[in-house]
Design a protein around this motif. Structure first.
Motif, short mmCIF file in Angstrom:
data_model
loop_
_atom_site.label_atom_id
_atom_site.label_comp_id
_atom_site.label_asym_id
_atom_site.label_seq_id
_atom_site.Cartn_x
_atom_site.Cartn_y
_atom_site.Cartn_z
N GLU A 150 -25.43 7.51 -15.69
CA GLU A 150 -26.12 6.28 -16.08
C GLU A 150 -27.50 6.18 -15.41
O GLU A 150 -28.39 5.50 -15.90
CB GLU A 150 -25.28 5.02 -15.79
N GLU A 151 -27.66 6.86 -14.28
CA GLU A 151 -28.96 6.82 -13.59
C GLU A 151 -29.94 7.83 -14.17
O GLU A 151 -31.15 7.62 -14.13
CB GLU A 151 -28.77 7.09 -12.09
N ILE A 152 -29.41 8.94 -14.69
CA ILE A 152 -30.33 9.96 -15.21
C ILE A 152 -30.56 9.82 -16.72
O ILE A 152 -31.32 10.57 -17.31
CB ILE A 152 -29.85 11.41 -14.88
N GLY A 153 -29.87 8.86 -17.34
CA GLY A 153 -30.08 8.64 -18.78
C GLY A 153 -29.40 9.68 -19.66
O GLY A 153 -29.96 10.13 -20.66
N LEU A 154 -28.19 10.06 -19.29
CA LEU A 154 -27.42 10.99 -20.13
C LEU A 154 -26.78 10.18 -21.26
O LEU A 154 -25.63 9.76 -21.21
CB LEU A 154 -26.36 11.71 -19.28
N VAL A 155 -27.61 9.94 -22.28
CA VAL A 155 -27.24 9.01 -23.35
C VAL A 155 -26.40 9.71 -24.43
O VAL A 155 -26.67 10.85 -24.80
CB VAL A 155 -28.50 8.38 -23.99
N THR A 156 -25.37 9.00 -24.90
CA THR A 156 -24.47 9.55 -25.92
C THR A 156 -24.59 8.76 -27.23
O THR A 156 -25.33 7.77 -27.31
CB THR A 156 -23.00 9.45 -25.45
N ASP A 157 -23.77 9.17 -28.20
CA ASP A 157 -23.74 8.43 -29.47
C ASP A 157 -22.89 7.16 -29.36
O ASP A 157 -22.76 6.42 -30.32
CB ASP A 157 -23.19 9.32 -30.60
N GLY A 158 -22.29 6.93 -28.18
CA GLY A 158 -21.56 5.68 -27.96
C GLY A 158 -20.12 5.71 -28.42
O GLY A 158 -19.43 4.68 -28.36
N CYS A 159 -19.63 6.86 -28.85
CA CYS A 159 -18.25 6.94 -29.34
C CYS A 159 -17.28 7.05 -28.14
O CYS A 159 -17.28 8.05 -27.42
CB CYS A 159 -18.15 8.16 -30.25
N PHE A 160 -16.47 6.02 -27.93
CA PHE A 160 -15.58 6.01 -26.78
C PHE A 160 -14.56 7.15 -26.86
O PHE A 160 -14.11 7.50 -27.95
CB PHE A 160 -14.84 4.67 -26.66
N GLY A 161 -14.25 7.74 -25.73
CA GLY A 161 -13.22 8.78 -25.66
C GLY A 161 -13.69 10.17 -26.02
O GLY A 161 -13.17 11.16 -25.50
N ASP A 162 -14.67 10.27 -26.90
CA ASP A 162 -15.05 11.60 -27.38
C ASP A 162 -16.51 11.60 -27.84
O ASP A 162 -16.81 12.00 -28.97
CB ASP A 162 -14.11 11.98 -28.54
N ALA A 163 -17.39 11.18 -26.96
CA ALA A 163 -18.79 11.02 -27.36
C ALA A 163 -19.52 12.36 -27.37
O ALA A 163 -19.08 13.33 -26.76
CB ALA A 163 -19.47 10.06 -26.38
N VAL A 164 -20.64 12.39 -28.07
CA VAL A 164 -21.54 13.55 -27.98
C VAL A 164 -22.89 13.07 -27.43
O VAL A 164 -23.24 11.90 -27.57
CB VAL A 164 -21.75 14.28 -29.34
N ILE A 165 -23.59 13.98 -26.80
CA ILE A 165 -24.89 13.62 -26.20
C ILE A 165 -25.92 13.42 -27.31
O ILE A 165 -25.98 14.18 -28.28
CB ILE A 165 -25.39 14.74 -25.25
N ASP A 166 -26.73 12.37 -27.15
CA ASP A 166 -27.84 12.15 -28.07
C ASP A 166 -29.09 12.74 -27.40
O ASP A 166 -29.74 12.09 -26.58
CB ASP A 166 -28.01 10.63 -28.30
N PHE A 167 -29.37 14.00 -27.73
CA PHE A 167 -30.45 14.71 -27.04
C PHE A 167 -31.82 14.07 -27.28
O PHE A 167 -32.69 14.14 -26.41
CB PHE A 167 -30.45 16.19 -27.41
N ASP A 168 -32.00 13.45 -28.44
CA ASP A 168 -33.29 12.80 -28.69
C ASP A 168 -33.55 11.72 -27.64
O ASP A 168 -34.66 11.54 -27.18
CB ASP A 168 -33.31 12.14 -30.09
N LYS A 169 -32.48 11.01 -27.28
CA LYS A 169 -32.66 9.93 -26.30
C LYS A 169 -32.55 10.45 -24.86
O LYS A 169 -33.16 9.90 -23.95
CB LYS A 169 -31.59 8.85 -26.52
N ALA A 170 -31.74 11.49 -24.66
CA ALA A 170 -31.42 11.89 -23.27
C ALA A 170 -32.40 12.89 -22.66
O ALA A 170 -32.71 12.82 -21.47
CB ALA A 170 -30.02 12.48 -23.23
N GLU A 171 -32.88 13.81 -23.49
CA GLU A 171 -33.56 14.99 -22.93
C GLU A 171 -34.68 14.67 -21.93
O GLU A 171 -34.67 15.14 -20.80
CB GLU A 171 -34.09 15.86 -24.07
N LYS A 172 -35.61 13.83 -22.37
CA LYS A 172 -36.77 13.56 -21.53
C LYS A 172 -36.36 12.81 -20.25
O LYS A 172 -36.80 13.14 -19.16
CB LYS A 172 -37.79 12.73 -22.34
N ARG A 173 -35.47 11.84 -20.43
CA ARG A 173 -35.06 11.03 -19.27
C ARG A 173 -34.33 11.88 -18.24
O ARG A 173 -34.58 11.77 -17.04
CB ARG A 173 -34.14 9.88 -19.74
N VAL A 174 -33.44 12.73 -18.72
CA VAL A 174 -32.68 13.58 -17.79
C VAL A 174 -33.63 14.54 -17.08
O VAL A 174 -33.56 14.71 -15.85
CB VAL A 174 -31.56 14.35 -18.53
#
Ligand code: ASP
Ligand code: MG
Length: 249
Positions: A150-174
């Motif tokens: 949550e601090e590095i912005g590893l953002v997902t598609d929001g699907c509980f239990g089995d989410a996938v990373i949303d690289f468009d949102k996560a890449e730069k922040r991470v």
């Protein structure tokens, strides 16, 4: 050798002394790596089993607290040599454990377990390991920090239990969050939804966490440490004569 992402899983964390072995492995890297960790062996399973019962039983909460504190506190007591680091780690651990207990009591009060709470609660195994490994590294003279998904912005598609990373949102922040020269310890197995909820990446998801972080920072290496001698021809739990493959196409 460039920046490496290194992942240690539950199979590397079966015995009390295993975290110290991992510290020795981390020291072998020329540059301080990014380290993604799983929960101690069996801890996620244990939390998952307890969660089913916690909905209707408060005594189950006590049992889980006991199991978790026994496993983790003995590592803290026996393997952290500096009294100052040991004391602050013990309080940080107990504080986290208290937080987990509050969530479990909430589930018990509600009499049901909403998905968002279940994912949050199941992420605690990894949080505990990361906390302890980070202090152990410091204790052994490795300059290290812990950063949470949550601090590095590893953002997902929001699907509980089995989410996938949303690289468009996560890449730069991470990538920006991990611009540091010291070793970084990150709990695996979860990311955060765009709304900020903890979302699990599926069972065994720390490998995926590590791969996602490696992709975001364009790491030179991704090392997934396992308890087998290499990439085997088949599952050694099912087949006795599985053998390591020398080369993968
Ligand atoms: N601790 C989690 C699980 O048991 C994630 C992992 O081990 O990779 O599924
Ligand atoms: Mg695993």
């Amino acid at each position: 050798m460039g920046r490496a992402v290194v992942k240690f899983g539950g199979s590397n964390l079966k015995n009390e002394s295993d975290l110290c072995r991992l510290v020795e492995i981390v020291k072998l890297y020329e540059e301080p790596p990014v380290i993604v960790v799983s929960a101690l062996f069996g801890v996620t399973d244990m939390i998952k089993e307890s969660l089913k019962k916690v909905v209707s039983s408060t005594s189950e909460i006590g049992k889980l607290m006991e199991f978790i504190s026994e496993n983790h506190l003995s590592i803290i007591e026996n393997y952290v040599s500096s009294p100052v680091i040991r004391e602050s780690l013990r309080s940080a651990f107990l504080y986290k454990l208290f937080e987990l207990r509050k969530y479990l009591l909430g589930i018990n009060c509600l009499g049901k377990k909403p998905e968002c709470a279940e994912d949050l609660i199941l992420s605690f195994g990894e949080r505990f390991t990361a906390l302890i490994l980070n202090s152990l590294l410091t204790d052994h003279g490795v300059d290290s920090i812990m950063l949470l998904p949550e601090e590095i912005g590893l953002v997902t598609d929001g699907c509980f239990g089995d989410a996938v990373i949303d690289f468009d949102k996560a890449e730069k922040r991470v990538a920006e969050a991990l611009l540091t020269d010291c070793a970084v310890v990150i709990p695996g197995f979860y990311g955060v939804s765009p709304a900020g909820d903890v979302t699990l990446l599926g069972r065994g998801g720390s490998d995926y966490s590590a791969a996602a972080v490696a992709a975001c920072i364009k790491a030179d290496y991704l090392d997934l440490w396992k308890d087998v001698p290499g990439f085997l021809s088949c599952d050694p739990r099912l087949v006795n004569d599985a053998f390591p493959l020398e080369l993968l196409s």
